[in-house]
Structures are given as structure tokens and as C-alpha cells.
Design an enzyme around this catalytic site. Structure first.
Site, PDB file in Angstrom:
ATOM      1  N   ARG A  16       0.809  -1.218   0.000  1.00 42.77           N
ATOM      2  CA  ARG A  16       0.000   0.000   0.000  1.00 42.77           C
ATOM      3  C   ARG A  16       0.842   1.269   0.000  1.00 42.77           C
ATOM      4  O   ARG A  16       0.356   2.339  -0.305  1.00 42.77           O
ATOM      5  CB  ARG A  16      -0.914   0.039   1.228  1.00 42.77           C
ATOM      6  CG  ARG A  16      -1.897  -1.113   1.316  1.00 42.77           C
ATOM      7  CD  ARG A  16      -2.555  -1.173   2.672  1.00 42.77           C
ATOM      8  NE  ARG A  16      -1.524  -1.403   3.699  1.00 42.77           N
ATOM      9  CZ  ARG A  16      -1.654  -1.073   4.978  1.00 42.77           C
ATOM     10  NH1 ARG A  16      -2.753  -0.508   5.416  1.00 42.77           N
ATOM     11  NH2 ARG A  16      -0.690  -1.313   5.832  1.00 42.77           N
TER      12      ARG A  16
ATOM     13  N   GLU B  17       7.139   7.215  11.685  1.00 41.45           N
ATOM     14  CA  GLU B  17       6.942   8.274  12.659  1.00 41.45           C
ATOM     15  C   GLU B  17       8.097   9.257  12.482  1.00 41.45           C
ATOM     16  O   GLU B  17       9.244   8.918  12.743  1.00 41.45           O
ATOM     17  CB  GLU B  17       6.965   7.662  14.060  1.00 41.45           C
ATOM     18  CG  GLU B  17       6.635   8.606  15.168  1.00 41.45           C
ATOM     19  CD  GLU B  17       6.583   7.875  16.501  1.00 41.45           C
ATOM     20  OE1 GLU B  17       5.482   7.704  17.029  1.00 41.45           O
ATOM     21  OE2 GLU B  17       7.660   7.466  16.983  1.00 41.45           O
TER      22      GLU B  17
ATOM     23  N   GLN C 137       7.506  25.768  15.656  1.00 34.84           N
ATOM     24  CA  GLN C 137       7.194  26.284  14.318  1.00 34.84           C
ATOM     25  C   GLN C 137       7.630  25.262  13.278  1.00 34.84           C
ATOM     26  O   GLN C 137       8.732  24.720  13.366  1.00 34.84           O
ATOM     27  CB  GLN C 137       7.950  27.607  14.109  1.00 34.84           C
ATOM     28  CG  GLN C 137       7.701  28.278  12.784  1.00 34.84           C
ATOM     29  CD  GLN C 137       8.419  29.626  12.701  1.00 34.84           C
ATOM     30  OE1 GLN C 137       8.507  30.371  13.664  1.00 34.84           O
ATOM     31  NE2 GLN C 137       8.938  29.932  11.536  1.00 34.84           N
TER      32      GLN C 137
ATOM     33  N   ARG D  22      19.830  27.584  -0.532  1.00 37.60           N
ATOM     34  CA  ARG D  22      19.248  28.419   0.526  1.00 37.60           C
ATOM     35  C   ARG D  22      20.188  28.358   1.727  1.00 37.60           C
ATOM     36  O   ARG D  22      20.410  27.308   2.296  1.00 37.60           O
ATOM     37  CB  ARG D  22      17.858  27.913   0.903  1.00 37.60           C
ATOM     38  CG  ARG D  22      16.849  28.043  -0.241  1.00 37.60           C
ATOM     39  CD  ARG D  22      15.457  27.611   0.221  1.00 37.60           C
ATOM     40  NE  ARG D  22      14.508  27.591  -0.860  1.00 37.60           N
ATOM     41  CZ  ARG D  22      13.694  28.594  -1.184  1.00 37.60           C
ATOM     42  NH1 ARG D  22      13.742  29.722  -0.505  1.00 37.60           N
ATOM     43  NH2 ARG D  22      12.850  28.468  -2.184  1.00 37.60           N
TER      44      ARG D  22
ATOM     45  N   HIS E 212      21.954  30.131   6.762  1.00 39.23           N
ATOM     46  CA  HIS E 212      21.150  30.995   7.619  1.00 39.23           C
ATOM     47  C   HIS E 212      21.293  30.627   9.089  1.00 39.23           C
ATOM     48  O   HIS E 212      21.544  29.473   9.429  1.00 39.23           O
ATOM     49  CB  HIS E 212      19.670  30.889   7.237  1.00 39.23           C
ATOM     50  CG  HIS E 212      19.400  31.244   5.819  1.00 39.23           C
ATOM     51  ND1 HIS E 212      18.431  30.610   5.075  1.00 39.23           N
ATOM     52  CD2 HIS E 212      19.971  32.157   4.987  1.00 39.23           C
ATOM     53  CE1 HIS E 212      18.407  31.125   3.846  1.00 39.23           C
ATOM     54  NE2 HIS E 212      19.342  32.052   3.776  1.00 39.23           N
TER      55      HIS E 212
ATOM     56  N   LYS F 258      16.933  23.169  14.627  1.00 34.41           N
ATOM     57  CA  LYS F 258      16.081  22.742  13.518  1.00 34.41           C
ATOM     58  C   LYS F 258      16.173  21.232  13.360  1.00 34.41           C
ATOM     59  O   LYS F 258      17.235  20.634  13.554  1.00 34.41           O
ATOM     60  CB  LYS F 258      16.533  23.390  12.204  1.00 34.41           C
ATOM     61  CG  LYS F 258      16.391  24.892  12.179  1.00 34.41           C
ATOM     62  CD  LYS F 258      16.922  25.477  10.887  1.00 34.41           C
ATOM     63  CE  LYS F 258      16.780  26.998  10.882  1.00 34.41           C
ATOM     64  NZ  LYS F 258      17.373  27.580   9.671  1.00 34.41           N
TER      65      LYS F 258
ATOM     66  N   TYR G  15      11.063  21.560   7.798  1.00 30.07           N
ATOM     67  CA  TYR G  15      11.832  21.611   9.031  1.00 30.07           C
ATOM     68  C   TYR G  15      11.033  22.189  10.187  1.00 30.07           C
ATOM     69  O   TYR G  15      10.178  23.030  10.021  1.00 30.07           O
ATOM     70  CB  TYR G  15      13.158  22.364   8.860  1.00 30.07           C
ATOM     71  CG  TYR G  15      13.077  23.782   8.355  1.00 30.07           C
ATOM     72  CD1 TYR G  15      13.293  24.857   9.214  1.00 30.07           C
ATOM     73  CD2 TYR G  15      12.834  24.057   7.015  1.00 30.07           C
ATOM     74  CE1 TYR G  15      13.263  26.159   8.753  1.00 30.07           C
ATOM     75  CE2 TYR G  15      12.798  25.354   6.544  1.00 30.07           C
ATOM     76  CZ  TYR G  15      13.010  26.400   7.415  1.00 30.07           C
ATOM     77  OH  TYR G  15      12.973  27.695   6.954  1.00 30.07           O
TER      78      TYR G  15
ATOM     79  N   LYS H 294      19.349  38.366  -1.504  1.00 29.36           N
ATOM     80  CA  LYS H 294      19.598  38.521  -0.075  1.00 29.36           C
ATOM     81  C   LYS H 294      20.789  37.660   0.361  1.00 29.36           C
ATOM     82  O   LYS H 294      21.670  38.125   1.094  1.00 29.36           O
ATOM     83  CB  LYS H 294      18.339  38.132   0.700  1.00 29.36           C
ATOM     84  CG  LYS H 294      18.449  38.291   2.184  1.00 29.36           C
ATOM     85  CD  LYS H 294      17.111  37.933   2.810  1.00 29.36           C
ATOM     86  CE  LYS H 294      17.165  37.960   4.300  1.00 29.36           C
ATOM     87  NZ  LYS H 294      15.908  37.566   4.915  1.00 29.36           N
ATOM     88  N   ASP H 295      20.828  36.394  -0.075  1.00 28.79           N
ATOM     89  CA  ASP H 295      21.909  35.505   0.321  1.00 28.79           C
ATOM     90  C   ASP H 295      23.239  35.874  -0.329  1.00 28.79           C
ATOM     91  O   ASP H 295      24.298  35.523   0.200  1.00 28.79           O
ATOM     92  CB  ASP H 295      21.565  34.045   0.021  1.00 28.79           C
ATOM     93  CG  ASP H 295      20.595  33.456   1.044  1.00 28.79           C
ATOM     94  OD1 ASP H 295      20.366  34.093   2.089  1.00 28.79           O
ATOM     95  OD2 ASP H 295      20.064  32.362   0.789  1.00 28.79           O
TER      96      ASP H 295
END
Length: 185
Positions: A23, A28, A47, A59, A62, A72, A132, A169-170
Site C-alpha cells: 500500500r 513516525e 514552528q 538556501r 542561515h 532545527k 523543518y 539577499k543571500d
């Protein structure tokens, strides 16, 4: 769930037990009690974030500063990335070192990036959905970034520079040397 230490202090890989049958599959993706028992750390995630990117998008790197620093727990829902964590904790024995790992929807491996680390990823597949959890809320005034191509960090992004897509920005992120100066190091 199995924990695997990385060369960076406190940064760990999490290998999930996946149950497959005709299936599909089930696993988890997070269990606070198990995570705490296996790592010795209680992390209260507050969050969840998700991004969609195309091949070559980078990306990062940061981080959030001070009281707004974030741990994270990162994973890939679809596709494949090279994920990078950089230890930015001056008192750490692995300060200034990075760890990279390929995360994909087929491995179902996650990376736990502790507070005080920089984080980034580059998309290796045609597209990626990246997810994340963070243990602190985003605060624009506390955001920071390191230049992905910093020669002192010397991160191997596994992609030719001509293929890398970085936000404006980066492109303005700090060199590692400037970061250390800003920390009084």
C-alpha cells in the site's frame, strides 16, 4: 528511530524506521519522548516550515542570533538535497567546521541542527519539498547569514558554481571572517 553522531558536537542524524508494504509506507517522523531519550536533549519545537525549490537553488547559510537562536530538525519530503550545518558556537570544539549529508525522500533521514549553528541546503534533484521544525520563532531582526562560497569554510556543494541559484539577499551574506569579527573573535 536511530541516532547517528556527526563530526560536529551536538549535531545528529536521525534514521527513521520505515514500514513498507504493497500500500505504501509509514514512519513516525518525530516523537519527543524518543528524541529526548536517544539524544539526552528536550527540544520543544514551536514552528514548522516548508519550502519548494528547483535544481540548483541554494538556501543559506542561515542562522538566528542571540535569544532567537533556533534548533532545527530538517528533512526532505520529495526530492534530494545536500544539507549543510556549520558550527558557529565560539566555545565549541568544532567551531567553524561544517557537516554535509544528502537527504532525500527515499532515505527518510533527518538532520538535527542545534542552536548556534548555521544551516543551508542545495537542491540536487529536479525539484524538492523541504520541511523543518524549529524550536524558536523566527525573528527578522535576529536573522543572519554566511556566504555559501566562503573560502575559509570551503564547503563542497557538489555542484558547479554556474548551476547554483542564490537569492539576492543571500548574495549579501557575511564572510566567515566578518562573522568572527562581529563576534569579537
Amino acid at each position: 528511530m536511530k541516532i547517528e553522531e556527526t563530526p560536529l558536537k551536538d549535531c545528529v542524524l536521525i534514521h527513521n524506521t520505515v514500514f513498507n508494504d504493497d500500500r505504501g509506507y509509514f514512519f513516525e517522523s518525530f516523537n519527543a519522548e524518543r528524541f529526548c531519550n536517544l539524544t539526552g536533549k528536550f527540544v520543544n519545537f514551536v514552528q514548522d516550515n516548508q519550502s519548494h525549490s528547483v535544481r540548483g537553488v541554494l538556501r543559506g547559510i542561515h542562522f538566528q542570533k542571540g535569544e532567537h537562536a533556533q534548533s532545527k530538525l530538517v528533512r526532505v519530503i520529495r526530492g534530494e538535497v545536500l544539507d549543510v550545518a556549520v558550527d558557529l558556537r565560539p566555545a565549541s570544539p568544532t567551531f567553524g567546521q561544517y557537516f554535509s549529508v544528502i537527504l532525500s525522500d527515499t532515505s527518510n533521514t533527518q538532520l538535527f541542527v542545534p542552536r548556534g549553528f548555521g544551516h543551508g541546503f542545495i537542491v540536487l534533484s529536479k525539484e524538492v519539498n523541504f520541511f523543518y521544525k524549529c524550536d524558536n520563532f523566527y525573528n527578522k531582526a535576529s536573522e543572519g547569514g554566511l556566504m555559501y562560497s566562503d573560502p575559509e569554510l570551503n564547503i563542497d556543494w557538489k555542484m558547479d558554481a554556474s548551476e547554483i541559484l542564490v537569492s539576492k539577499k543571500d548574495e549579501q551574506n557575511l564572510s566567515f571572517s566578518s562573522y568572527k569579527e562581529s563576534m569579537g573573535l
